[in-house]
Design a protein around this motif. Structure first.
Motif, mmCIF file in Angstrom:
data_model
loop_
_atom_site.group_PDB
_atom_site.id
_atom_site.type_symbol
_atom_site.label_atom_id
_atom_site.label_comp_id
_atom_site.label_asym_id
_atom_site.label_seq_id
_atom_site.Cartn_x
_atom_site.Cartn_y
_atom_site.Cartn_z
ATOM 1 N N ASP A 155 0.820 -1.215 0.000
ATOM 2 C CA ASP A 155 0.000 0.000 0.000
ATOM 3 C C ASP A 155 0.851 1.261 0.000
ATOM 4 O OD1 ASP A 155 -2.160 -1.648 -0.015
ATOM 5 O OD2 ASP A 155 -2.826 -1.219 2.031
ATOM 6 N N LYS A 156 1.945 1.247 0.734
ATOM 7 C CA LYS A 156 2.772 2.452 0.782
ATOM 8 C C LYS A 156 3.581 2.645 -0.492
ATOM 9 C CE LYS A 156 6.998 0.835 3.122
ATOM 10 N NZ LYS A 156 7.785 0.902 4.377
ATOM 11 N N ARG A 157 3.615 1.605 -1.350
ATOM 12 C CA ARG A 157 4.343 1.701 -2.616
ATOM 13 C C ARG A 157 3.388 1.902 -3.795
ATOM 14 N NH1 ARG A 157 9.367 -1.000 -1.836
ATOM 15 N NH2 ARG A 157 9.877 -0.659 -4.031
ATOM 16 N N ILE A 158 2.146 2.279 -3.527
ATOM 17 C CA ILE A 158 1.217 2.661 -4.583
ATOM 18 C C ILE A 158 1.049 4.174 -4.518
ATOM 19 C CG2 ILE A 158 -1.134 2.475 -5.502
ATOM 20 C CD1 ILE A 158 -1.278 -0.324 -4.325
ATOM 21 N N ALA A 159 1.476 4.854 -5.557
ATOM 22 C CA ALA A 159 1.442 6.317 -5.576
ATOM 23 C C ALA A 159 0.361 6.806 -6.537
ATOM 24 C CB ALA A 159 2.799 6.865 -6.006
ATOM 25 N N LEU A 160 -0.331 7.855 -6.154
ATOM 26 C CA LEU A 160 -1.284 8.508 -7.043
ATOM 27 C C LEU A 160 -0.539 9.517 -7.913
ATOM 28 C CD1 LEU A 160 -4.361 9.222 -4.729
ATOM 29 C CD2 LEU A 160 -4.113 7.423 -6.429
ATOM 30 N N ALA A 161 -0.855 9.534 -9.198
ATOM 31 C CA ALA A 161 -0.221 10.483 -10.118
ATOM 32 C C ALA A 161 -1.274 11.012 -11.087
ATOM 33 C CB ALA A 161 0.913 9.814 -10.887
ATOM 34 N N TYR A 162 -1.364 12.334 -11.142
ATOM 35 C CA TYR A 162 -2.380 12.964 -11.993
ATOM 36 C C TYR A 162 -1.781 13.551 -13.269
ATOM 37 C CZ TYR A 162 -5.468 12.481 -7.985
ATOM 38 O OH TYR A 162 -6.228 11.976 -6.952
ATOM 39 N N ASP A 163 -0.452 13.588 -13.365
ATOM 40 C CA ASP A 163 0.185 14.083 -14.584
ATOM 41 C C ASP A 163 1.481 13.305 -14.810
ATOM 42 O OD1 ASP A 163 2.249 15.227 -12.973
ATOM 43 O OD2 ASP A 163 1.099 17.072 -12.757
ATOM 44 N N TRP A 164 2.141 13.580 -15.953
ATOM 45 C CA TRP A 164 3.320 12.798 -16.319
ATOM 46 C C TRP A 164 4.478 12.983 -15.351
ATOM 47 C CZ3 TRP A 164 3.885 8.761 -19.329
ATOM 48 C CH2 TRP A 164 5.175 8.323 -19.621
ATOM 49 N N ALA A 165 4.661 14.182 -14.846
ATOM 50 C CA ALA A 165 5.775 14.429 -13.927
ATOM 51 C C ALA A 165 5.615 13.593 -12.658
ATOM 52 C CB ALA A 165 5.857 15.913 -13.588
ATOM 53 N N GLU A 166 4.415 13.552 -12.118
ATOM 54 C CA GLU A 166 4.161 12.745 -10.924
ATOM 55 C C GLU A 166 4.322 11.255 -11.242
ATOM 56 O OE1 GLU A 166 0.946 15.665 -8.636
ATOM 57 O OE2 GLU A 166 0.240 13.919 -9.777
ATOM 58 N N PHE A 167 3.881 10.869 -12.419
ATOM 59 C CA PHE A 167 3.983 9.473 -12.856
ATOM 60 C C PHE A 167 5.450 9.033 -12.916
ATOM 61 C CE2 PHE A 167 4.342 6.366 -16.352
ATOM 62 C CZ PHE A 167 3.401 5.422 -15.971
#
Length: 575
Positions: A472-484
């Motif tokens: 769970d702590k290694r699942i990140a939310l990303a809303y754009d390419w930089a965050e991805f």
């Protein structure tokens, strides 16, 4: 007799355990001698290890002279994961090498675990009305090529038999990569009326997929064991219900038996089963290298194969209709996932439900004056554990020291070790050591069966909970390419709003591969693992709720292309 050629052959086998994995270098590229891959077991004679990896060859030469024990682990999981995995699957006696590249012998320790999976799964599918069967290993070219999309998905991996003795076959036959095209002509014969539905069969078998690159024990081998279920239904609704029901069983295999958390979801169009309507999956995660891994799949095939093989039934009004079909399977890959998730620098760490031996008992006696009290108490302990349903074994080899025994069974991952010495026997107690965290405690012999059973349940739950926290702590939310990109570089899985467009998906793969190459200098490492990210699944609503992720707003946009987002999609670098 000169034993050097035999020793060198054994060393070469270890070096090639993961085929093209570069096991002749450390993670920083320093050359090493392959003979140093076996470390000393604790309790065995040790030789001081050179501080520099450049001196390892000197250690190899000296160790040959002193005949030191190399049965334990040397590679560290965190710093050299490929070498660690290569060592642990061999040294813990899970596999042995074979002289056909990409094929491995499953030793009893591993096969017993596969039997545990079967013993759980088989009764569950029988409750659903599934019968076991067996179909031939070979498939004709005509049958294999009947469904073009299907065969295109497997064509590079199909192994063909072209000759019998010295004679060429008139028509080559393929070794099954999967059994849809083998089974479905029989379905067309067996199904005539709506009364013949549903038809539900399963087979436990082997399949061959001739992987071209980087075979890896359990994860990617040219022959592997699996179960494959194939069913036919009168409606899409009935077929779809079964797809989900089977996926629940696969989740239970991983979580209830193996203490490995998984995420259920639906595959993208690009990633679905070739020729199917849609594919559902359970996806696992290997924290040590930040890689996702497909755990098992349950496919709704729709009516495509029914059309190809003319599988029709007459409904209760006398009309001819095509059936709706499913196929689903889980493989020995499960064992590799479990090893990778739970193992540590000392070897395997087995969840109690998967361990062939749950409790190893080590009586500690003086060889010159063996204590009958210790041996008597050992018999009492064994009886108590077996009556409580615990899989227990006594380690009573006379030629091995207690330290050697402790480390041998630690390497094999046995969940609990019980030590019984003279003082313990006098006090009618035992020392208990838990493999997964090394904690020790003293327990009374009275009621020991119940105490150990409770401890095994605690270990099973603790291992799953710890693995779930890490996932769970290694699942990140990303809303754009930089965050991805940032999440990928942090070795995380990435949950992002996505448009479900296949072209967008391909661009994500290519762009992430290119940017990885700019960062690390290569698109693909020596293990055949790419730096590109791929779609893993679109998680089910229940999974999003558990992760406390809200449904997408109507205004949500795709993280990659900016189009309207329709689904949350889980992405990651993957095996």
């Amino acid at each position: 007799m000169n034993s050097e050629p035999q020793e060198q052959q054994q060393q070469d086998q270890l070096v090639n355990v993961m085929e093209n994995v570069d096991l002749n270098t450390t993670t920083d590229g320093t050359a090493i001698d392959s003979s140093t891959t076996f470390n000393k077991v604790k309790g065995a004679p040790r030789e001081k290890k050179p501080k520099s990896t450049k001196d390892v060859s000197a250690l190899a030469t000296n160790s040959q002279k002193k005949k030191e024990n190399r049965e334990g682990m040397e590679a560290l999981k965190a710093s050299d994961f490929p070498m660690w995995y290569a060592q642990v699957v061999q040294k813990s006696e899970l596999i042995e090498f074979y002289d056909v590249s990409g094929c491995y012998i499953l030793r009893p320790w591993a096969y017993s675990m596969w039997e545990t999976v079967r013993e759980f799964f088989d009764p569950e599918i029988k409750k659903m009305g599934v019968d076991n069967t067996y179909f031939p290993l070979f498939v004709s070219a005509a049958r294999l090529n009947a469904e073009k999309d299907h065969v295109a998905g497997f064509s590079p991996e199909v192994a063909w038999v072209t000759r019998s003795g010295q004679s060429e076959l008139e028509e080559p036959v393929a070794v099954r990569p999967t059994s849809e095209t083998i089974m479905y002509p029989a379905f067309a014969k067996w199904i005539r009326s709506h009364r013949d539905l549903p038809l539900k069969i399963n087979q436990w078998s082997n399949v061959v997929r001739w992987e071209f690159k980087h075979p890896t024990p359990f994860l990617r081998s040219r022959e592997f064991l699996w179960q494959e279920g194939h069913t036919a239904h009168s409606t899409l609704e009935l077929a779809s219900k079964e797809v989900v029901d089977i996926l629940v069983l696969y989740k239970r295999v991983y979580e209830e038996l193996m203490a490995v958390p998984v995420i259920r979801g639906t595959k993208s169009e690009n990633e679905k089963f070739a020729g199917g309507l849609y594919t559902t999956t359970v996806e696992g995660f290997i924290p040590a290298n930040g890689r996702a891994i497909q755990g098992a799949t349950s496919h709704c095939l729709g009516q495509n194969f029914a059309k190809m093989f003319n599988i029709l039934y007459e409904d209760d009004t006398g009309n001819k209709r095509m059936v709706w079909q499913n196929s689903w399977g889980i493989t020995t890959r499960t064992l590799g996932v479990m090893v990778m998730v739970h193992g540590d620098d000392n070897g395997l760490v087995l969840p109690p439900k998967m361990a062939p031996v749950q409790c190893i008992i080590v009586p500690i006696v003086n060889k010159k004056d063996p204590s009958q009290l210790v041996l008597s108490l050992t018999d009492t302990v064994v009886d108590a554990l077996k009556k409580a349903g615990v899989r227990a074994k006594v380690e009573d080899r006379k030629d091995k020291s207690p330290g050697w025994k402790f480390n041998y069974w630690e390497l094999k991952g046995v969940p609990i070790r019980i030590e019984i010495g003279p003082r313990d026997a006098e006090n009618k107690s035992v020392i208990v050591c838990k493999r997964y965290n090394g904690e020790k405690c003293t327990l009374a012999v009275d009621g020991l069966g119940e105490s150990i059973s409770a401890l095994l349940r605690e270990i099973q739950d603790s291992m799953l909970n710890a693995a779930r926290v890490e996932l769970d702590k290694r699942i990140a939310l990303a809303y754009d390419w930089a965050e991805f990109r940032k999440a990928l570089e942090n070795a995380c899985l990435v949950l992002s709003p996505w448009c479900e467009n296949s072209e967008c998906e391909e661009k994500v793969k290519k762009r992430s591969a290119v940017e990885t190459k700019k960062t690390v200098g290569v698109e693909e490492d020596q293990r055949g693992l790419t730096g590109s990210a791929k779609s893993l699944c679109m998680p089910f609503d229940e999974e999003l709720e558990r992760l406390q992720v809200k449904q997408l707003e109507p205004t949500a946009v795709c993280f990659a292309c900016g189009s309207r987002a329709t689904k949350w999609c889980l992405w990651g670098r993957s095996y």
